[in-house]
Design a protein around this motif. Structure first.
Motif, PDB file in Angstrom:
ATOM      1  N   ILE A  74     -69.449   4.792 -24.266  1.00 10.69           N
ATOM      2  CA  ILE A  74     -68.499   5.747 -23.676  1.00 10.69           C
ATOM      3  C   ILE A  74     -68.867   6.038 -22.222  1.00 10.69           C
ATOM      4  N   SER A  75     -69.675   5.189 -21.616  1.00 14.50           N
ATOM      5  CA  SER A  75     -70.194   5.426 -20.268  1.00 14.50           C
ATOM      6  C   SER A  75     -69.080   5.555 -19.237  1.00 14.50           C
ATOM      7  N   PHE A  76     -69.391   6.319 -18.178  1.00 19.09           N
ATOM      8  CA  PHE A  76     -68.525   6.472 -17.017  1.00 19.09           C
ATOM      9  C   PHE A  76     -67.129   6.955 -17.388  1.00 19.09           C
ATOM     10  N   ASN A  77     -67.122   8.077 -18.066  1.00 19.83           N
ATOM     11  CA  ASN A  77     -65.910   8.829 -18.334  1.00 19.83           C
ATOM     12  C   ASN A  77     -66.211  10.291 -17.974  1.00 19.83           C
ATOM     13  N   ASP A  78     -65.514  11.207 -18.597  1.00 20.42           N
ATOM     14  CA  ASP A  78     -65.765  12.625 -18.364  1.00 20.42           C
ATOM     15  C   ASP A  78     -65.926  13.335 -19.704  1.00 20.42           C
ATOM     16  N   ILE A  79     -66.650  12.665 -20.605  1.00 18.92           N
ATOM     17  CA  ILE A  79     -66.867  13.214 -21.943  1.00 18.92           C
ATOM     18  C   ILE A  79     -67.819  14.406 -21.852  1.00 18.92           C
ATOM     19  N   GLU A  80     -67.564  15.410 -22.675  1.00 17.49           N
ATOM     20  CA  GLU A  80     -68.389  16.611 -22.648  1.00 17.49           C
ATOM     21  C   GLU A  80     -68.834  16.991 -24.054  1.00 17.49           C
ATOM     22  N   GLY A  81     -69.607  18.063 -24.140  1.00 14.36           N
ATOM     23  CA  GLY A  81     -70.078  18.546 -25.423  1.00 14.36           C
ATOM     24  C   GLY A  81     -71.472  18.042 -25.737  1.00 14.36           C
ATOM     25  N   SER A  82     -71.846  18.142 -26.999  1.00 14.55           N
ATOM     26  CA  SER A  82     -73.176  17.748 -27.449  1.00 14.55           C
ATOM     27  C   SER A  82     -73.122  16.377 -28.116  1.00 14.55           C
ATOM     28  N   VAL A 114     -80.974   4.146 -29.993  1.00 16.58           N
ATOM     29  CA  VAL A 114     -80.796   4.191 -28.543  1.00 16.58           C
ATOM     30  C   VAL A 114     -80.198   2.900 -28.004  1.00 16.58           C
ATOM     31  N   ASP A 115     -80.451   1.769 -28.703  1.00 14.24           N
ATOM     32  CA  ASP A 115     -79.922   0.486 -28.234  1.00 14.24           C
ATOM     33  C   ASP A 115     -78.470   0.279 -28.633  1.00 14.24           C
ATOM     34  N   ALA A 116     -77.946   1.151 -29.477  1.00 11.70           N
ATOM     35  CA  ALA A 116     -76.595   0.966 -29.996  1.00 11.70           C
ATOM     36  C   ALA A 116     -75.562   1.804 -29.271  1.00 11.70           C
ATOM     37  N   ILE A 117     -75.995   2.708 -28.386  1.00 12.10           N
ATOM     38  CA  ILE A 117     -75.040   3.562 -27.684  1.00 12.10           C
ATOM     39  C   ILE A 117     -75.333   3.568 -26.188  1.00 12.10           C
ATOM     40  N   SER A 118     -74.280   3.801 -25.418  1.00 12.91           N
ATOM     41  CA  SER A 118     -74.416   3.963 -23.970  1.00 12.91           C
ATOM     42  C   SER A 118     -73.522   5.119 -23.558  1.00 12.91           C
ATOM     43  N   ILE A 119     -74.126   6.144 -22.899  1.00 11.18           N
ATOM     44  CA  ILE A 119     -73.373   7.371 -22.596  1.00 11.18           C
ATOM     45  C   ILE A 119     -73.485   7.789 -21.141  1.00 11.18           C
ATOM     46  N   ILE A 120     -74.126   6.992 -20.290  1.00  9.24           N
ATOM     47  CA  ILE A 120     -74.373   7.424 -18.914  1.00  9.24           C
ATOM     48  C   ILE A 120     -73.056   7.610 -18.162  1.00  9.24           C
ATOM     49  N   LYS A 177     -71.020  15.973 -18.162  1.00 10.51           N
ATOM     50  CA  LYS A 177     -70.852  17.177 -18.979  1.00 10.51           C
ATOM     51  C   LYS A 177     -71.364  16.995 -20.402  1.00 10.51           C
ATOM     52  N   LEU A 178     -71.896  15.815 -20.667  1.00  6.01           N
ATOM     53  CA  LEU A 178     -72.370  15.526 -22.016  1.00  6.01           C
ATOM     54  C   LEU A 178     -73.840  15.898 -22.127  1.00  6.01           C
ATOM     55  N   TYR A 232     -82.746   3.168 -18.002  1.00  9.43           N
ATOM     56  CA  TYR A 232     -82.713   2.147 -19.048  1.00  9.43           C
ATOM     57  C   TYR A 232     -81.288   1.888 -19.521  1.00  9.43           C
ATOM     58  N   SER A 233     -80.584   2.967 -19.819  1.00  5.71           N
ATOM     59  CA  SER A 233     -79.216   2.839 -20.317  1.00  5.71           C
ATOM     60  C   SER A 233     -78.311   2.199 -19.272  1.00  5.71           C
ATOM     61  N   TYR A 234     -78.517   2.579 -18.009  1.00  2.00           N
ATOM     62  CA  TYR A 234     -77.719   1.994 -16.939  1.00  2.00           C
ATOM     63  C   TYR A 234     -78.017   0.502 -16.814  1.00  2.00           C
ATOM     64  N   GLY A 235     -79.282   0.143 -16.968  1.00  2.76           N
ATOM     65  CA  GLY A 235     -79.647  -1.271 -16.895  1.00  2.76           C
ATOM     66  C   GLY A 235     -78.982  -2.098 -17.974  1.00  2.76           C
ATOM     67  N   VAL A 236     -78.931  -1.553 -19.187  1.00  3.18           N
ATOM     68  CA  VAL A 236     -78.259  -2.245 -20.281  1.00  3.18           C
ATOM     69  C   VAL A 236     -76.786  -2.449 -19.964  1.00  3.18           C
ATOM     70  N   LEU A 237     -76.155  -1.414 -19.402  1.00  4.06           N
ATOM     71  CA  LEU A 237     -74.743  -1.499 -19.049  1.00  4.06           C
ATOM     72  C   LEU A 237     -74.506  -2.570 -17.990  1.00  4.06           C
TER      73      LEU A 237
END
Length: 645
Positions: A533-541, A551-557, A561-562, A580-585
């Motif tokens: 869901i990276s590079f959006n405007d997602i918020e919350g917890s 950690v290898d299965a999700i990307s949220i950078i 607001k998240l 790390y997450s950005y590198g994977v992306l």
């Protein structure tokens, strides 16, 4: 190569062999009738196992001239082939096929000297072909295909001078075919497919095997050239040498094979010219021609249109054939599969493709085709797969695509197509495997009719100019496993209805303008293994269960607001985690592959996949769309990764 392309070659071979079995058993029965009208007694294997030890019914009213047959082809026979069957001294035909028999072929089989036919294909037999087989001097038919046999084929078996059918395909046999086999002048069928056999073919085999009709060597390790003498066996009907390492040209004396039905030379190193095509003009019974995945090059000659109008399957893909698709190809009106992908074809998609009323598979990907998709494509009402990806096509998808009511896969990715996706695409209820519109310039929104694709497995519309909201009707796509919407301009929320997609495995909505919260329920999806869901405007917890634990299965950078744990692992967020997450992306964008790709196993992952390619094999891992194209449409890198000069 393209997905549906071989119509399952193994199944085709199995059907061919079964047909041959029926034909030859019929011939045997006819011969027996002509000899003296023998009585045929049936003794199921199960009965033999439960007998008093004799294993046969020699005294059950069967006279001295009788021919007995063990017939256990109802699929219920189990256990080993009983050795006691050797007491059936009058046995001529033994049919043990399509059961659950185990163990070895008994050595004692060699004592059954009146045996004419032994059929034990599609069981689970092991061990080797017994040397005692050489004693069966009357043997005409021998088939043990689709078992687990191993070892060598013995030279002594090649001295059975009455042998007409020898089928050992789909086993684990190795070594060479003994030279004695090429001197069995009575042989009509040789089938060795799907083993580990090797060697070359004798130059004179077409002279020593004049009655050979079917010769199958596919999926082995043979090498060398194809002997031109093969064409001297004028009764030849089928020749399968596919998936080996044959080299050199195809013989150009094929015009004498008037009964030729199948020529399969797929996946070898054959080439380079296509002159042999002209010599096929007299093969008016030909139904399949496969020369794909070889080294053929040059312009496809107009003589391609002189092939038999009975031709159903034409495989030309994976070569270096260039120029326009010839107009004469339209003569092949009975084509069911046309594969021309991974070549260098230029020009436009011919409008006459619409004449191929029986066409089920059309594969034109990875060429340099220009212009628009012809509206005549809508005439192909039996089309199951259409793959025209990785060309230079432009314009829009014609609305006539809605007439292709049998379509299961539609792949038009990596072209220059644009405009609004026609509503007719989403009315193709038959779409069940893949709809791939990625890497184009489609605009507008995904319509609510998307929910009509109830059987779709994978939906790829990423890297376009799509906007507006993701329709909530996505919940109706109950068989959806892979959903890729990244790199567009979608806005609004991620529909909560996605939690109803019980089979969902991969979801990528990165690089859009989405907002709101991560839908509740995604963490409960049993098969869910990748979320970006990276590079959006997602918020919350951030959730902390299900896929969110890995950690290898999700990307949220890129979602400021998240908040939450260190990517679902329960720790605090950190700069290192973001990097790390950005590198994977970045690696995903660079290679076009996700960390969950099936190729990443046995210690191989996305990171070391790229690392091993640097610095000299860059072009082998980078996504083709990122490589600069030359004027001819090809990329500007050599195979070694260095830029062309």
């Amino acid at each position: 190569m393209a997905q549906l392309q071989r119509m399952d070659a193994n199944l085709d071979t199995l059907s061919n062999e079964l047909c041959q079995v029926n034909t030859y058993v019929g011939h045997i029965a006819q011969c027996q009738a002509e000899i003296g009208g023998y009585t045929v007694a049936f003794f199921p294997v199960a009965s033999a196992n439960e007998s008093d030890g004799s294993g046969c019914a020699d005294d059950a009213g069967v006279d001295d001239d009788a021919t007995a047959s063990t017939d256990a082809d109802d699929g219920d026979a189990r256990g080993e082939i009983p050795v006691s069957l050797v007491n059936c001294t009058k046995l001529r035909v033994m049919v043990l096929a399509w059961n659950k028999l185990i163990g070895k072929i008994p050595t004692e089989l060699g004592f059954m000297t009146k045996l004419v036919s032994f059929l034990a294909q599609a069981d689970t037999l092991t061990g080797g072909i017994p040397p005692s087989l050489r004693n069966l001097s009357l043997l005409i038919y021998f088939s043990v295909a689709y078992n687990n046999l191993e070892g060598n084929i013995l030279k002594s078996i090649g001295h059975l001078k009455t042998l007409s059918f020898f089928g050992v395909g789909d086993n684990n046999l190795n070594g060479i075919i003994p030279s004695s086999f090429y001197n069995i002048s009575s042989i009509s069928v040789f089938s060795f497919t799907q083993n580990q056999l090797t060697g070359t073919l004798p130059a004179n085999m077409g002279l020593t095997l004049p009655n050979l009709k079917l010769f199958e060597l596919g999926n082995n390790k043979f090498f060398g050239s194809i002997p031109s003498s093969l064409c001297n066996a004028s009764q030849r009907q089928k020749l399968d040498l596919g998936n080996n390492s044959f080299v050199g040209p195809i013989p150009t004396n094929l015009e004498y094979l008037l009964d030729f039905e199948l020529l399969r030379l797929t996946s070898n190193n054959l080439g380079r010219d296509l002159d042999f095509l002209t010599t096929l003009r007299n093969c008016m019974k030909m139904e399949e021609l496969g020369i794909d995945a070889n080294k053929f090059e040059g312009v496809l000659p107009n003589s391609i249109g002189n092939l038999s109008t009975q031709l159903n399957v034409l495989y030309l893909g994976g070569n270096q054939i260039f120029g326009s698709i010839p107009e004469t190809l339209q003569n092949l009106i009975n084509l069911i599969i046309l594969e021309m992908d991974e070549n260098l074809f230029t020009g436009v998609m011919p409008t006459y493709f619409g004449k191929f009323q029986k066409l089920q598979g059309l594969f034109l990907s990875k060429n340099k085709l220009l212009g628009q998709i012809p509206s005549s494509i809508g005439n192909l009402t039996q089309l199951v797969v259409l793959d025209i990806s990785q060309n230079n096509l432009e314009g829009s998808i014609p609305i006539t695509i809605g007439n292709c009511r049998s379509l299961q896969q539609l792949i038009v990715s990596q072209n220059y197509l644009g405009g609004v996706i026609p509503q007719q695409v989403f009315s193709l209820f038959s779409l069940s495997l893949l709809l791939n519109l990625s890497y184009n310039s489609f605009s507008g929104k995904l319509p609510v009719e998307l929910g009509s694709l109830k059987n779709i497995n994978s939906l790829d519309v990423f890297e376009n100019n799509l906007s507006d909201e993701i329709p909530a009707t996505i919940e109706n796509c109950l068989n959806l496993e892979n959903l890729y919407l990244q790199g567009d301009s979608f806005e609004g929320i991620i529909p909560s209805s996605m939690a109803f997609l019980k089979g969902l495995e991969c979801l990528d909505v990165s690089q859009n303008n989405l907002s709101g919260f991560i839908p509740k329920g995604l963490e409960k999806l049993l098969f869910f293994k990748y979320l970006n869901i990276s590079f959006n405007d997602i918020e919350g917890s951030l959730l902390t269960v299900g896929v969110f634990k890995n950690v290898d299965a999700i990307s949220i950078i890129g979602n400021n607001k998240l908040s939450g744990g260190e990517y679902g692992m329960g720790g605090e967020a950190s700069t290192e985690g973001d990097v790390y997450s950005y590198g994977v992306l970045v690696l995903e964008m660079f290679t076009g592959r996700m960390p969950t790709n099936n190729m990443f196993k046995d210690g191989l992952n996305l990171h070391n996949f790229v690392k091993m390619a640097l610095p000299k094999r860059l072009a082998q891992v980078v996504h083709p769309m990122l490589l600069p194209r030359g004027r001819n449409g090809s990329n500007n890198f050599n195979n070694d990764g260095n830029r062309r000069r």
